[in-house]
Design an enzyme around this catalytic site. Structure first.
Site: not given
Ligand code: PCA
Length: 215
Positions: A78, A88, A141, A165
């Site tokens: 990332e 979410r 994350c 990830h």
């Protein structure tokens, strides 16, 4: 050299998280660097407290946080952490922040200090797919990635840190048709290659390579 590598515990509907499973299986040394492995909870703030304690105790040169990105087909270093918590789903303590800043006095975003392009290249050289990612999402994350960057600006200026990830494991997609997965041994191999690149590039900037994306 010392590298603290963290992996999250299972969250949501999953009983397993490839992140901690792969981190547990990493070698104890990679290219001469000592690898410290740590399980962290998929919980806003608590995850950061656990990592903070480990940084104080171990004084690592690098922190690499590892998390599951269900639906991705590659290992994805990332580039950037953003100052937002927007869940979410609730975290493992039942907390679901919506559009909250992680640190009101923090920067809008922080770029990783890790050589993400060299990491992607090393993962591919190990025979596995890698893509440089420009979003770690808005869940735990991104949160831990951001929090470690924030700690760096406030307390640990010499620390270099970042996030990668990883895909689902095959057993996680049995009931998720058409979702990509990667075998645990391959994830371990790819992470080992990525950490090897971090160690090898220590003291240098990232390689120049085309890894940009249009969208
Ligand atoms: N993945 C989640 C949180 C924990 C994990 O392994 C994420 O991408 O935010």
């Amino acid at each position: 050299m010392k590298v603290l590598v963290t992996g999250f515990d299972p969250f949501g509907s999953d009983k397993i998280n490839p992140a901690i499973e792969a981190v547990k299986k990493l070698p104890d040394t990679i290219k001469g660097a000592k690898i410290i492995k740590l399980e962290i909870p998929t919980v806003f703030n608590k995850s950061a407290q656990v990592v903070h304690q480990a940084i104080v105790k171990e004084q690592p040169d690098y922190v690499l946080n590892v998390g599951q990105a269900g639906g991705r087909s590659a290992l994805t270093p990332e580039r950037v952490a953003i100052n937002i918590n927007d869940g979410r789903i609730p975290d493992n303590d039942g907390y679901q922040p919506l559009d909250e800043p992680i640190q009101p006095d923090g920067d809008t975003a922080y770029f990783t200090q890790l050589p993400i392009k060299a990491m992607a290249k090393a993962i591919r050289a190990a025979g596995l797919p890698a893509i440089v990612s420009n979003t770690a999402g808005t869940y735990v994350c991104n949160h831990i990635f951001y929090q470690v960057q924030y700690m760096r600006t406030k307390e640990f200026p010499k620390l270099k840190a970042g996030f990668i990830h990883i895909p689902f494991l095959p057993e996680q997609v049995i009931t998720r048709p058409n979702q990509p997965s990667m075998a645990l041994a391959d994830i371990v191999k790819g992470l080992t290659a990525a950490i090897g690149a971090i160690v090898e590039r220590d003291g240098q900037s990232d390689i120049k390579a085309v890894e940009g994306q249009n969208h």
